[in-house]
Design an enzyme around this catalytic site. Structure first.
Site, PDB file in Angstrom:
ATOM      1  N   SER A  41       3.222 -11.682   8.467  1.00  0.00           N
ATOM      2  CA  SER A  41       4.226 -12.335   7.612  1.00  0.00           C
ATOM      3  C   SER A  41       4.363 -13.827   7.887  1.00  0.00           C
ATOM      4  O   SER A  41       4.771 -14.580   7.013  1.00  0.00           O
ATOM      5  CB  SER A  41       5.581 -11.641   7.775  1.00  0.00           C
ATOM      6  OG  SER A  41       5.935 -11.560   9.146  1.00  0.00           O
ATOM      7  N   GLU A  46      21.046 -18.907   3.930  1.00  0.00           N
ATOM      8  CA  GLU A  46      21.220 -18.531   5.327  1.00  0.00           C
ATOM      9  C   GLU A  46      19.831 -18.474   5.951  1.00  0.00           C
ATOM     10  O   GLU A  46      18.844 -18.328   5.244  1.00  0.00           O
ATOM     11  CB  GLU A  46      21.885 -17.147   5.428  1.00  0.00           C
ATOM     12  CG  GLU A  46      20.931 -15.950   5.312  1.00  0.00           C
ATOM     13  CD  GLU A  46      20.229 -15.845   3.964  1.00  0.00           C
ATOM     14  OE1 GLU A  46      20.797 -16.306   2.959  1.00  0.00           O
ATOM     15  OE2 GLU A  46      19.106 -15.299   3.907  1.00  0.00           O
ATOM     16  N   LYS A  93       8.209 -16.426   3.152  1.00  0.00           N
ATOM     17  CA  LYS A  93       9.506 -16.803   2.585  1.00  0.00           C
ATOM     18  C   LYS A  93       9.386 -17.782   1.418  1.00  0.00           C
ATOM     19  O   LYS A  93      10.206 -17.776   0.518  1.00  0.00           O
ATOM     20  CB  LYS A  93      10.388 -17.438   3.671  1.00  0.00           C
ATOM     21  CG  LYS A  93      10.752 -16.498   4.816  1.00  0.00           C
ATOM     22  CD  LYS A  93      11.950 -15.682   4.478  1.00  0.00           C
ATOM     23  CE  LYS A  93      12.317 -14.591   5.469  1.00  0.00           C
ATOM     24  NZ  LYS A  93      11.935 -14.744   6.850  1.00  0.00           N
TER      25      LYS A  93
HETATM   26  C1  PLP Z   1      12.145 -13.814   7.907  1.00  0.00           C
HETATM   27  C2  PLP Z   1      10.903 -13.273   8.453  1.00  0.00           C
HETATM   28  C3  PLP Z   1      10.702 -11.870   8.574  1.00  0.00           C
HETATM   29  C4  PLP Z   1      11.769 -10.874   8.291  1.00  0.00           C
HETATM   30  O1  PLP Z   1      12.233 -10.857   6.972  1.00  0.00           O
HETATM   31  P1  PLP Z   1      11.821  -9.777   5.913  1.00  0.00           P
HETATM   32  O2  PLP Z   1      12.730 -10.076   4.759  1.00  0.00           O
HETATM   33  O3  PLP Z   1      12.059  -8.430   6.493  1.00  0.00           O
HETATM   34  O4  PLP Z   1      10.402  -9.995   5.566  1.00  0.00           O
HETATM   35  C5  PLP Z   1       9.467 -11.435   9.002  1.00  0.00           C
HETATM   36  N1  PLP Z   1       8.494 -12.292   9.343  1.00  0.00           N
HETATM   37  C6  PLP Z   1       8.646 -13.641   9.254  1.00  0.00           C
HETATM   38  C7  PLP Z   1       7.522 -14.523   9.661  1.00  0.00           C
HETATM   39  C8  PLP Z   1       9.850 -14.167   8.815  1.00  0.00           C
HETATM   40  O5  PLP Z   1       9.992 -15.482   8.731  1.00  0.00           O
END
Ligand code: PLP
Length: 393
Positions: free
Chosen positions: A378, A112, A90
């Site tokens: 992620s 948000e 993010k």
């Molecule tokens: C917010 C988040 C997601 C989901 O958001 P995407 O916009 O689909 O990437 C996935 N993994 C993590 C660790 C997140 O913080």
């Protein structure tokens, strides 16, 4: 060559567009008319890349996962977005949008957040750049992700609890948009995923595309070729997925597998698998797939993972899935938790619950021994420890 890029009018095939109240139209149009010019300017590029390197810690490693590779009989690499400053992908987007807001002369940021990762990223960048920050978060999410609420407060952000609906990401987004509509002139709305009215989905995808740019270079170093056979990512709104696939979308040698949250199962009322269960509709400024009942009322989604607990999907991903460019699997809570534990015990990496859905997809794929797969982790799992421990004992 087919192009899956956004059209001038802000559409990905049938999906996308701008569906906002009249009061917000000038804001969205101002952003649409300036984002590419700003992003292509040398001043922006230099500062963005300097911060990604010196502050976020990029490039993130591409880690060969030995145990996973043995288990699945192919060569698996993990793209380590969990190692970014603040613990998820993010921050790439938050830094980019904060710089864009500053170029546009806006100093007040609203955002948000679901799991709290985008809220933490926004609060972090605002602390760094001296901007004011208010974060909207569902009341239920504030409880299950309280560590991130504490981080945002310490960083100086104001956290506002959204207490409507299921008190999760959808409701937080509604309140952020309401607030934006009341203060359109001085407020910049920093969206945390590849969702919302045009140009947000395209802007967020471009800011996150640093992920696939690095994968290309790193795969060349590891394997002598710059593309994998499989790219795998989880998908909530779709920003880490968009970044992971961005430079490979037109490369048909690469199979793209995305994992959405099935919750307790797509055949139960407790799910957030929008691509499996959604129908065309308008949500948060865009025409996309939306989980809804027969009257068009937006469904209350459910997932064990706050970051995937959303009844919509970025318009780019709705289009890619409809055109069969991507394969979307629905991974349920139990599969995700099991996959997270397996990664933790064999590779020593505790993934975010969101990322655990991408890992859960591995069980559904049949690899050949010479296949190369890149899976994006992620985020890291610190914020999910309470949930993990409850399910693992
Ligand atoms: C917010 C988040 C997601 C989901 O958001 P995407 O916009 O689909 O990437 C996935 N993994 C993590 C660790 C997140 O913080």
């Amino acid at each position: 060559m087919k192009s899956y890029q956004v059209s001038k009018k802000g559409y990905y095939g049938a999906f996308g567009g701008v569906f906002v109240p009249e009061t917000l139209r000038p804001c969205v149009e101002q952003l649409r008319d300036s984002y590419l010019r700003i992003m292509k300017s040398k001043v922006f590029k230099d500062e963005f890349h300097r911060l990604l390197r010196d502050y976020v810690g990029r490039p993130t490693p591409l880690t060969p996962a030995k145990s996973l590779s043995e288990r699945y009989g192919c060569r698996i690499y993990l793209k380590r977005e969990d190692l970014n400053h603040t613990g998820a992908h993010k921050i790439n987007n938050a830094i980019g949008q904060a710089l864009i807001a500053r170029h546009m002369g806006k100093r007040r940021i609203i955002a948000e957040t679901g799991a709290g990762q985008h809220g933490v990223a926004a609060a972090t960048v605002c602390a760094l750049l001296g901007m004011e920050c208010t974060v909207y978060m569902g009341k239920a999410d504030m409880e299950r992700q309280h560590a991130n609420v504490q981080r945002m407060k310490m960083l100086g952000a104001k956290v506002v609890a959204a207490a409507s609906g299921s008190m999760t990401l959808k409701d937080a987004t509604n309140e952020a948009i309401d607030e934006w509509s009341s203060h359109p002139a001085d407020t910049y709305y920093m969206i945390g995923s590849a969702v919302g009215p045009h140009p947000y989905p395209d802007m967020v995808a471009r800011l996150q595309s640093v992920i696939s740019k690095e994968i290309k270079k790193q795969l060349r170093e590891h394997e002598g070729r710059d593309y994998p056979d499989y790219l795998i990512a989880c998908i909530g709104g779709g920003s880490n997925a968009a970044g992971t696939i961005y430079h490979y979308i037109d490369d048909k040698r690469v199979q793209i597998v995305l994992a959405e949250a099935a919750g307790k199962g797509t055949d139960t009322p407790f799910s957030a698998a929008t691509i499996h269960l959604g129908r065309p509709g308008v949500l948060h400024g865009a025409h996309t797939l939306v989980m809804q009942d027969d009257n068009g009322t937006v469904a209350e989604p459910y997932s064990i993972s706050a970051g995937l607990d959303y009844p919509g999907i970025g318009p780019m991903h709705a289009d890619l899935a409809m055109r069969h460019r991507t394969t979307v699997l629905a991974i349920n809570d139990d599969e995700a938790v099991k996959a997270a534990l397996a990664l933790t015990r064999t590779e020593g990496i505790i993934p975010a619950l969101e990322s655990a859905h991408a890992l859960g997809a591995l069980d559904h794929l049949n690899f050949r021994p010479d296949d190369i797969a890149v899976l994006t982790v992620s985020g890291r799992g610190d914020k999910d420890m309470d949930t993990y421990l409850k399910h693992i004992e």
